[in-house]
Structures are given as C-alpha cells and as structure tokens.
Design a protein around this motif. Structure first.
Motif, mmCIF file in Angstrom:
data_model
loop_
_atom_site.group_PDB
_atom_site.id
_atom_site.type_symbol
_atom_site.label_atom_id
_atom_site.label_comp_id
_atom_site.label_asym_id
_atom_site.label_seq_id
_atom_site.Cartn_x
_atom_site.Cartn_y
_atom_site.Cartn_z
ATOM 1 N N ILE A 154 -2.777 -2.871 0.174
ATOM 2 C CA ILE A 154 -3.414 -1.762 0.901
ATOM 3 C C ILE A 154 -2.794 -1.560 2.269
ATOM 4 N N GLU A 155 -2.180 -2.631 2.806
ATOM 5 C CA GLU A 155 -1.583 -2.521 4.131
ATOM 6 C C GLU A 155 -0.414 -1.532 4.150
ATOM 7 N N LYS A 156 0.204 -1.366 3.005
ATOM 8 C CA LYS A 156 1.383 -0.480 2.983
ATOM 9 C C LYS A 156 0.960 0.975 3.153
ATOM 10 N N LEU A 157 1.716 1.700 3.949
ATOM 11 C CA LEU A 157 1.394 3.096 4.212
ATOM 12 C C LEU A 157 1.388 3.916 2.926
ATOM 13 N N SER A 158 2.378 3.629 2.062
ATOM 14 C CA SER A 158 2.479 4.408 0.830
ATOM 15 C C SER A 158 1.223 4.225 -0.018
ATOM 16 N N THR A 159 0.692 3.005 -0.040
ATOM 17 C CA THR A 159 -0.533 2.745 -0.798
ATOM 18 C C THR A 159 -1.681 3.593 -0.250
ATOM 19 N N LYS A 160 -1.798 3.569 1.077
ATOM 20 C CA LYS A 160 -2.870 4.353 1.712
ATOM 21 C C LYS A 160 -2.741 5.838 1.361
ATOM 22 N N LEU A 161 -1.507 6.309 1.456
ATOM 23 C CA LEU A 161 -1.288 7.732 1.211
ATOM 24 C C LEU A 161 -1.618 8.110 -0.228
ATOM 25 N N ILE A 162 -1.115 7.277 -1.163
ATOM 26 C CA ILE A 162 -1.344 7.603 -2.575
ATOM 27 C C ILE A 162 -2.839 7.515 -2.897
ATOM 28 N N ALA A 163 -3.476 6.439 -2.416
ATOM 29 C CA ALA A 163 -4.907 6.274 -2.672
ATOM 30 C C ALA A 163 -5.686 7.467 -2.122
ATOM 31 N N SER A 164 -5.338 7.870 -0.887
ATOM 32 C CA SER A 164 -6.029 9.012 -0.286
ATOM 33 C C SER A 164 -5.785 10.279 -1.092
ATOM 34 N N ALA A 165 -4.545 10.422 -1.517
ATOM 35 C CA ALA A 165 -4.192 11.622 -2.279
ATOM 36 C C ALA A 165 -5.011 11.708 -3.557
ATOM 37 N N LEU A 166 -5.302 10.548 -4.154
ATOM 38 C CA LEU A 166 -6.037 10.545 -5.419
ATOM 39 C C LEU A 166 -7.385 11.252 -5.293
ATOM 40 N N PHE A 167 -8.036 11.074 -4.167
ATOM 41 C CA PHE A 167 -9.302 11.815 -4.029
ATOM 42 C C PHE A 167 -9.171 13.087 -3.200
ATOM 43 N N ALA A 168 -8.092 13.171 -2.392
ATOM 44 C CA ALA A 168 -7.914 14.387 -1.595
ATOM 45 C C ALA A 168 -7.533 15.577 -2.479
ATOM 46 N N VAL A 169 -6.732 15.296 -3.530
ATOM 47 C CA VAL A 169 -6.273 16.398 -4.381
ATOM 48 C C VAL A 169 -7.456 17.101 -5.066
ATOM 49 N N PRO A 170 -8.315 16.367 -5.796
ATOM 50 C CA PRO A 170 -9.457 17.089 -6.377
ATOM 51 C C PRO A 170 -10.333 17.744 -5.314
ATOM 52 N N ALA A 171 -10.493 17.097 -4.167
ATOM 53 C CA ALA A 171 -11.310 17.674 -3.099
ATOM 54 C C ALA A 171 -10.734 19.016 -2.659
ATOM 55 N N LEU A 172 -9.410 19.065 -2.484
ATOM 56 C CA LEU A 172 -8.775 20.312 -2.051
ATOM 57 C C LEU A 172 -8.956 21.410 -3.089
ATOM 58 N N ILE A 173 -8.776 21.022 -4.356
ATOM 59 C CA ILE A 173 -8.940 22.037 -5.401
ATOM 60 C C ILE A 173 -10.377 22.587 -5.371
ATOM 61 N N ILE A 174 -11.322 21.672 -5.159
ATOM 62 C CA ILE A 174 -12.728 22.103 -5.121
ATOM 63 C C ILE A 174 -12.995 23.018 -3.926
ATOM 64 N N ILE A 175 -12.308 22.727 -2.803
ATOM 65 C CA ILE A 175 -12.442 23.623 -1.649
ATOM 66 C C ILE A 175 -11.942 25.015 -2.019
ATOM 67 N N LEU A 176 -10.839 25.037 -2.790
ATOM 68 C CA LEU A 176 -10.308 26.328 -3.218
ATOM 69 C C LEU A 176 -11.306 27.060 -4.125
ATOM 70 N N GLN A 177 -12.140 26.293 -4.801
ATOM 71 C CA GLN A 177 -13.183 26.922 -5.637
ATOM 72 C C GLN A 177 -14.339 27.431 -4.786
ATOM 73 N N ASN A 178 -14.212 27.189 -3.485
ATOM 74 C CA ASN A 178 -15.279 27.610 -2.584
ATOM 75 C C ASN A 178 -16.524 26.738 -2.714
ATOM 76 N N GLU A 179 -16.337 25.480 -2.966
ATOM 77 C CA GLU A 179 -17.458 24.542 -3.086
ATOM 78 C C GLU A 179 -17.275 23.437 -2.054
ATOM 79 N N THR A 180 -17.191 23.843 -0.791
ATOM 80 C CA THR A 180 -16.903 22.892 0.277
ATOM 81 C C THR A 180 -17.829 21.692 0.239
ATOM 82 N N GLY A 181 -19.084 21.949 -0.088
ATOM 83 C CA GLY A 181 -20.075 20.880 -0.111
ATOM 84 C C GLY A 181 -19.694 19.784 -1.084
ATOM 85 N N SER A 182 -19.372 20.175 -2.306
ATOM 86 C CA SER A 182 -19.004 19.187 -3.315
ATOM 87 C C SER A 182 -17.756 18.420 -2.898
#
Lengths: 610, 422
Positions: B140-168
């Motif tokens: 987890i200390e590695k930056l790449s790990t942090k980035l990939i892990a974050s991306a795993l939940f950031a990507v669906p979150a962003l798509i959901i924002i595009l759906q106009n469901e900021t809350g979810s």
C-alpha cells in the motif's frame, strides 16, 4: 498477514463517535427543544372554530324578527400561503391582483401570529363557494369557513333590534373572547343581549395533511370544545303593530313608543325615518353604513330613546299631579285665564277659552295660565325656591324622567330635568324664583324628555302611580329577564289624584284638544302637546292610553316640525291603539291621510319595499 | 463436496449478523407502513402500496440471500474482476440507455421493472477493491498501489456523477476508510477533515480574510517549529496548498456547482434561510423528528410523515418516522442497532484468515457507515440533502437488494473462513 489490525479501534471509534454525535443532536431536537413540537402542531393541526348560530329573536306573538342565514368566509393562514396561482384565485373572487396582494401583505404584517386564521374575503357568494371548494387544495393556507348572517324577514324595528358588526381592535384588546373578524351586537338588543345571543364559540381541532385536507379529529376530539347555541329571545314588540306604526311614520321625522302599562313591555318602538335592518348586515353594512351615518335625516339615530324633546303641554299632567299632591290645588281650584298668565311684565300666552278654569277643564283645554299658577304655588309653598324646586323635581324624577331606565336598550339618553345647581349657576344663587323658570310649568324651557320617557310617563298615569322600567325583551330562552326590569317603581302621588287627571285626559279626547283621537267605544285618554322648537316649526306631540280602566296600551308620539299635537301625533296614536286593541283599523280616510303625508324635506332612502 | 460445504454454510454463518439484518429489515417495513399509512389501504400486504411492495422486496431479498449462501465461497474472489468489469460497463451503458427519473439518468428498466445499477456497483467495487488489495504482492505504501486502488472506486463514482446521481457517488468515498485500515497513512483522514473544514470556511468566510488568517497561522507555526528548513518547507507547502484549495473551492462553488446544489449547501451553512424551498425538506424532517419527543407519538400516530409534510418519507427520510413515532427512544434503538451491526462486521472482518474477506468486510462496514452518516445527518440538519437511502430501512428494491447482496456475500465469506488456509 494482518498488519495494521489496531486500526480497527480507530475505525470503530469513528463509527461510535459519529453515532454519539447524532444522538446528542437528536436528544436536543427531540427532548430539549420544544420548537419542533410546536411547529409540528402548526403544520398538522387546525383549530376550526365553530360559530354557534346566534339566537333568534321572536316578537311577542312568536313571529320571527331576526334569524340567521348561512354565509361563507374565505379564511387565510398568512404564514401558510405558498406560491399559488394568484390570478386563478383572484378571478374566482372577482378581485384584482393588486388588492389581493395588498390584503395579504397587510394580514402578514399583523401583530397577531400569522399562523392564526384570518378572514380574507368575507361572505363569498354561494356560487363562488362551490367553485372555490373544489379548487381549494391548490391554494394552501386558504380555507372556507361557514358562518351565519342576520336576516330580518319583516324588515322592521331596526333601532330596537340593533345591528351586528365586526369587532374592532380596541374591543379585542379589552375582551379576550373576541377575535379579529368576529361579529358582535353593536347596538340595540343585539348589543344588550350579546352574551346570551352569541352563545359560546366551539373549537374543533382537526388534523390536516400537507395539502390541507382534513384527516380526522385530533386525539379523538379530546381537546375539542363544543359550541353552545345562542339563546333565543322573545321580544315584547308586536310585529304587526310595529310594521303598521312604521308605515304611519313614513316620510316623517319623529318617534313612537307604545308600552303595555301592566308590564312595562314595549309593544312598539319606532324612530323615523327608519331603515331596512337588512341594509346593515355583513357586506351591505360596509356599503351602506357610511352613507347612512352621513345622512342629514339621521336614520341611524334612535329618536325614540335618544332624542330630547320638550314635553310641551303633556307636562301639564305632571304639574297637576304634583300640585294635587302638594295640596296647592284641588279638583275644584279655579284660576282665571285672560289669554294667558300675567305676572309683572311677564306673559305666558294662552288660546282663547272660557275662564276661570278648574282642573278638569285645564287639561281638556290645555290652559297655560292654570299651570303657571299651579307651578308657582308649588315652588312658593316652601320658604325657599330651591327647596320647593327640589320637591317638585323629585316628583318629576319619580316618573322616570331625567334619568336612564335600567333598560335593555343600550343607546338611551337620560333627558334633562334641570337642577337647582343649574339655575344657581345660570342666574346666581337665590336670584331666581318660580317666575324665572315658569316655562317648566308648561313643559318648555330646559326640560328634555325622550319619547321613551314620555311613553313611560303616560304608563305611570295609566297605572295610576307606578311603572316597570320599559324593556323590549320579555323572555330569554323562555326564562325570566333581569330582576331590575321586573321591579315596580312607585311615585309618591296618591291614586285619587291620578283618577282626577285621567278624567281630564278622557275629556281631552271626548271634548278637548285631542278629539281627533276619539274612537267610538274605546275609552282613549290622551293629552296633546305642541313643543316649541327654536329650530323650526313646533313638534307635534300626543300621549294617550286606552282603555281608561285596565289600560292595555300607553303611547307617546312625536312628530318633528309638524305643528299642533292634534294634527299629526294624535291621529297616529289613535290609529296605533286601534290597530293594537282591535287588530284592524276601520278609519281608512284618516289612515290614508297619515300614510300619504310627507313632512320630509326630501324622500326617504333606506326603506325597502315592504 | 458441494453438499458438505452447503451444510457447513448453515452451521458456520454468523447468525448475529443475519438476525440484525432481519430485525432491521422488518423494522424498516413497519416504518414504511407508518410513513405512508393510508386508511383506504389498511393491509400491510397490499402490493398497490409501497409497504406491500417492500414486502415483495424483502422476500426477494431473502431469496437472493439464500442464493448467495449456496454459492461456493471461492466464487467471489475468483469472479471479482469480471463482476466489476460488467458493472462498470453497465454503468456507462445506463448513461446512454437509462431512463430518466427526477433528473438523474441512473435507472435501467425491463418493462415496468426498474433498477438502479449504481446501487449494485457498490458490491462489485467492494469485491474488486478487496481482490486488488488482497494480492500477495501488493504494498500500500507504493504510490501506484494507492492510485490504482483509488481509481477502482473513483471510476464508478465518476460515472455515477455523470448519471447525475452525485449523492450515490459520494458513498464511494467510504472506501478511503478501507484503504486506511489496510495501511494508508492516517494523515489521509486528517487531510480529509482539514479539507472539509477549509471547504466550509471558504464558503462562509470572505476569501481574502481567510487567506490572511491562513498566512497568520503559518507564520505562527514557524515560531513554534523553529527555523528548520524542512519544517519551513512543509508549512509553506501546506499554506500554498490551503490557499489554492480555498481559491478553487470558491471558484468551483461559483462556476461548477449547479444552482440547486449551491442552495442546499448555503442553507446547510446557514447562509440562506429558505424554509419553503431548499430548506423545506430538512425543516420538515427536523419538525417530524423533533416533535417525537422522548417516547414518540406512538405507532401510526405521527402526523408529519403520514400526512406528507416530510417529502420522500418512505425512502430517504424514513428516519423521520422513527423519530416521530418512536421518539428519542426509537432513535437510540435504531442508531444502536447500526452501531452493533457495524462493530459486529468489524469483529467478523478481523477474524477472517483471508485478506480478501477482511477487506470486503471493511468495505461493507464503510459503505453502511457512510450511508448512515449522510442519511441521518441530512434528516437532522447536519449534512446537506443528498438523496441516499438508509440501509435496510428505506423503501426501494434496488437499495434493499444491493445491501442484501453486500451483506450476504460477507456472511458467505465469513462462513467460508475455515476452508481458507492461512
């Protein structure tokens, strides 16, 4: 492979901390702060006021004088008004958008809680009510409240019955019962009997949803108060007689009061010009009242109880009674009259008639000289004028003059019987005597008497010495009226003297100045009067009662600026008595002459077709 | 073998967690009945009403739970990636083919039946994150790990924002807690809190004034940390970052946020009073809860929720019914149940031999927690009005199914723990 496992404590702490924070907040808003409970009640509870029907008023024969008609008020709770289709509502109410906004802003600025329902538009029509009721859900904050309006089917006796109107802010401040928009009796019987008539307002708490739809009563009606129906009144007024009298008095200025001597019950009370009481109900009142108040003929003014007229020659009866009681005259005392009473340089004129004059003839012919002498003798019987005057005055007062009755008519003038103090001030103490105030002998001068007092004076004579305070309500919901009104009042004058005076009065109608009032076998006793009026033509006055024994009716008639008492007042009194005692008038010519007489400077405005 | 493992499942599942689930779902059902109680449709089983429908959702959820329990425990780590991939694709697809409901294009319909894929993407994301972080070689200390892990939940979150469901989308922030549990520096939480404070200050206080205060604070800290080059660098860096953040918040607030979002935030911060507009929901919600008092008005005796004063009273604002009819006592019980549930999940997660199962457990707890925090916070005026449901309580098939799947995968993983070698 389980590094960082201590972090479970950090995470658990975060979870617990947040929930604890929530619970603190919840404790505050649920348990400590009351604001939300009040707001919730404001949201969901409506205090529906139930106005009981105002009591009905019947005449003495059970005819309805006043009843109630349904009316609908559009109410508003200013704080609850949301964005609405103003135009739609305005169109339905037929008001402009500007006046709508103005009205609403005014209501919102009131010092009272703007959560309290206020009348937005009073008495909307039935059609408006029907359309509005359907669309009401679109206008949160508005609702319709049913209430009733007074209705006068016979359109008579407005002055006695009085009118109902909206309470003003001053009254609301002093009487916590009333609220903005409430009605109360403002005059006449409506005012005097306000409390029994109005009954007791009830409050029903109902729950409503967000669309203002009712959802049933709150907690099964535990906090509701039932309204108490207004109590009905039975008036002593005889509707038929009243109606007839108003017709006789049409196009005249003046007043008629008829009393049943045995009870003090007012049979008829007319103030002319009169008006249709329906003109002062609800919306009509707003429209008509200001104009009626400015009318120079003063239709709102109750002349019967408030106008102070000189009693004129009718007052001679009283001086005769006092003179007899004080022993300064007796039945056979004679005074000479050479066209008047002469004393020093003073002359009180009299019409030509035979002389000398005894008591009976003095009444029959209304001799001024006789009464000037009598009056002078009464006052001079005592060592000082002031003492004599007070003796005389106390007698006068014992007939109910110069004071208000303990009556059920709130607008009443006390009239005026001058005092020693008054004359002392006017002429200087000890610088006046019987001659100075000699006009009192013939009912002129400072004497002021209301037609009601006059009718009561006649009642006292009819009763030979006593009266009940005159009143227009005889029963409250079938029960008794105030004991004050059921207490006999006596004069100090002996019955035999009354009989002498009554004898004279009978002769007035048979052979004297009031012959016109004569009616075959009815033993009418009367006395004419012609009150000098500094403002114009003399007032025509007549008081009478009948029958002579066991009198059923005593009446006083005043017709302003109409000349001799015999010309107008006597026939009116006579016709009224015929109507009351016979229920039918068989003197069409006399009736016609009175009906058609127009003694007004202009047409009357406020009477609807009957 | 399959037969034996199934027997094992029923013996080994954590009945405490299952009972908590059942109790909360049942309470939810009864509260929905009270929230939209309709005298004309008195039966709680009437499926024309939302309470009847909720029973349908509950029964189907139990079926789903059963299906999950009979699936082999090995299935979840093995198919984590395909499931994640499928849901990301579905989320993207919804943007194009989804049905629009109340301004957000997040629904997908088959006939009259509609679901919200965003709800289900949560368990998929949770699976993927657990799969990724449980990899033996991950540091987890590695930056790449942090980035990939974050991306795993950031990507669906962003798509959901595009759906106009900021809350979810906001819910996906919960996974930061998972990262923290797995070793991400605690500074990230401090950083997050600091950002939140700065965010609020940036909106409340004038920008220039705030800048001066920040510079002042930095200057003060110089004195305490003495003039060491390293400290100066750090403090200076923080200062610059803070200033930049404050400016960008202002910029973002003015230029990026939608008017209704701005309004909600302003109302929450007390900068605007609008009891009839943006503040209406919260105001009515607090009236409903606050009017409950200590012991509540009694079941079915609430007026505020039943008579529609509170909007969305069966879904996002279901807690109002709890507060109004059961009072503070009810609030304590419901929040208490949530705390017990969360702590139970952490306890279960910590006893897993498999890292995958543990991470999944933390993911579950974090998601439930964030829902709880935002939902309850919103109903009592501590958080902006963000339309997300209260787990297990709120009306709605998507939400209930989603939480059932999330929960029962964990129950299944937990029951499977003895079959995993350390």
């Amino acid at each position: 492979m389980n590094l960082f496992s201590d972090r479970k404590y950090v995470i658990s702490t975060i979870f617990i901390t947040l929930v604890v924070l929530f619970l603190i907040r919840l404790f505050y808003i649920q348990v400590i702060n009351d604001k939300y409970k009040l707001a919730a009640n404001d949201n969901a509870l409506r205090h529906k006021i139930e106005y009981p029907e105002r009591g009905v008023i019947y005449d003495r024969n059970g005819k309805i004088l006043v009843y109630n008609e349904a009316a609908y008020d559009l109410m508003v709770i200013p704080k609850r008004v949301k964005t609405i289709d103003t135009l739609d509502l305005c169109n339905m109410l037929q008001i402009t958008k500007e006046s709508f906004i103005e009205k609403l802003t005014k209501l919102k600025k009131q010092k009272f809680s703007s959560f309290r329902p206020e009348v937005f538009e009073g008495e909307i029509s039935l059609e408006t009510y029907a359309t509005l009721q359907e669309k009401l859900y679109k206008f949160p904050g508005f609702f319709v409240q049913a209430r009733t309006l007074r209705k006068y089917p016979l359109r008579i006796a407005p002055h006695a019955l009085g009118y109902v109107g909206e309470v003003d802010e001053k009254l609301i401040a002093s009487n916590p019962y009333y609220r903005m928009g409430d009605n109360m009796g403002l005059s006449g019987v409506e005012k005097a009997y306000e409390t029994p008539l109005r009954g007791q307002r009830g409050v029903k708490i109902v729950m409503v949803d967000v669309y203002n739809r009712e959802k049933g009563s709150f907690e099964g009606g535990k906090y509701d108060t039932a309204s108490v129906l207004g109590r009905s009144l039975t008036s002593s007024i005889d509707a038929e007689l009243q109606q007839y009298g108003e017709k006789l008095m049409q196009n005249k200025i003046g007043a008629v009061v008829a009393i049943e001597p045995a009870t003090g019950e007012i049979l008829s009370m007319i103030s002319a010009p009169t008006y249709d009481p329906n003109l002062l109900v609800g919306r009509n009142k707003k429209k008509n009242y200001p104009r009626m108040a400015l009318d120079t003929l003063k239709p709102l003014y109750n002349r019967a109880t408030m106008a102070k007229y000189p009693p004129g020659s009718t007052f001679k009866l009283l001086n005769a009674l006092i003179g007899l009681h004080e022993g300064v005259i007796n039945e056979n005392t004679l005074f000479s009259c050479s066209r008047g009473f002469h004393f020093g340089g003073l002359t009180v004129g009299c019409h030509p008639h035979a002389s000398p004059v005894n008591l009976k003839f003095s009444i029959t012919t209304s001799c001024n000289s006789y009464y000037c002498n009598t009056f002078k003798n009464i006052l001079q019987k005592y060592p000082k004028t002031a003492i004599g005057f007070n003796v005389w005055r106390n007698h006068v007062m014992s007939f109910g003059l110069g004071q208000k009755f303990p009556t059920d008519l709130p607008q009443e003038s006390s009239g005026n019987v001058p005092t020693v103090k008054y004359y002392d001030k006017y002429h200087g103490s000890g610088r006046w005597n019987a001659i100075t105030v000699i006009s009192l002998a013939i009912g002129q001068g400072e004497m002021g008497v209301t037609p009601l007092q006059m009718a009561n004076f006649c009642t006292v004579i009819a009763n030979r010495g006593w009266f009940y305070p005159p009143h227009v309500i005889k029963e409250v919901d079938g029960g008794k009226i105030d004991s004050n009104l059921r207490t006999k009042r006596y004069t100090k004058i002996e019955r035999e003297y009354f009989d002498m005076v009554v004898d004279g009065m009978r002769n007035v109608v048979m052979n004297g100045t009031g012959r016109i009032a004569q009616l075959d076998s009815l033993t009418i006793c009367g006395k004419t009067g012609t009150a000098q009026n500094p403002h114009g033509k003399d007032h025509s006055i007549f008081i009478a009662f009948a029958p002579m024994d066991k009198p059923k009716i005593a009446i006083a008639v005043y017709v302003e600026n109409a000349g001799f008492g015999a010309t107008w007042a006597a026939p009116i009194a006579s016709l009224m008595m015929e109507k009351y005692l016979r229920r039918e008038v068989k003197r069409p010519e006399m009736e016609k002459r009175i009906f058609e007489a127009n003694l007004l400077p202009r047409k009357e405005d406020w009477i609807s077709k009957k | 073998m399959a037969n034996r493992s199934n027997e094992g499942v029923l013996q080994n599942i954590d009945w405490v967690l299952v009972m908590l689930y059942l109790v909360m779902v049942t309470m939810g059902w009864f509260n929905i009945y009270a929230a939209v109680y309709n005298e004309e449709y008195k039966s709680i089983f009437d499926t024309t009403q939302s309470y009847g429908m909720q029973l349908v959702w509950i029964v189907t959820s139990l079926f789903i739970a059963f299906v999950i329990l009979v699936i082999d425990g090995e299935f979840f780590p093995r198919f984590a990636w395909p499931v994640y991939g499928a849901f990301v694709l579905l989320l993207v697809a919804v943007i194009f083919v989804g049905a629009e409901v109340k301004g957000s294009k997040s629904w997908i319909g088959v006939g009259a039946f509609r679901v919200q894929p965003a709800e289900f993407a949560k368990f998929a994301t949770n699976l993927a994150l657990a799969k990724y972080l449980s990899n033996i070689n991950i540091k987890i200390e590695k930056l790449s790990t942090k980035l990939i892990a974050s991306a795993l939940f950031a990507v669906p979150a962003l798509i959901i924002i595009l759906q106009n469901e900021t809350g979810s989308a906001l819910v996906y922030a919960a996974f930061v807690l998972v990262l923290f549990r797995e070793g991400l520096s605690g500074n990230i939480l401090i950083f997050g809190v600091a950002m939140a404070i700065l965010f609020v200050l940036a909106l409340l206080v004038d920008e220039t004034v705030l800048s001066i205060i920040l510079v002042g604070l930095a200057a003060a800290s110089f004195i305490f940390v003495r003039f060491k080059m390293r400290n100066i660098m750090i403090t200076g860096g923080i200062l610059v970052a803070s200033l930049a953040f404050v400016h960008s918040v202002d910029y973002a607030f003015v230029n990026i946020l939608e008017p209704h979002q701005k309004k909600r935030i302003n109302v929450l911060l007390g900068k605007e009073v609008d009891p009839k507009g943006a503040g209406y929901n919260v105001n009515q919600s607090m009236i409903a809860i606050g009017s409950g008092g200590l012991l509540g008005k009694g079941y079915l005796k609430g007026t505020q929720t039943k008579y529609n004063y509170v909007p969305e009273q069966s879904t996002d604002f279901i807690f109002c019914t709890v507060g109004e009819e059961w009072g503070f006592l009810g609030s304590v019980i419901v929040l208490g149940l949530f705390v017990i549930l969360l702590l139970r999940i952490i306890y279960l997660a910590e006893r897993q031999r498999s890292t995958f199962s543990r991470i999944y457990g933390y993911g579950l707890a974090s998601i439930i927690f964030l829902h709880l925090a935002i939902n309850i916070g919103m109903t009592i005026g501590l958080a902006p009005v963000v339309g997300i449901p209260l787990p297990f309580f709120s009306y709605g098939g998507s939400s209930l199914w989603s939480f059932t799947i999330l929960t029962f995968i964990f129950v299944r993983l937990d029951a499977y723990r003895f079959q995993i070698l350390r």
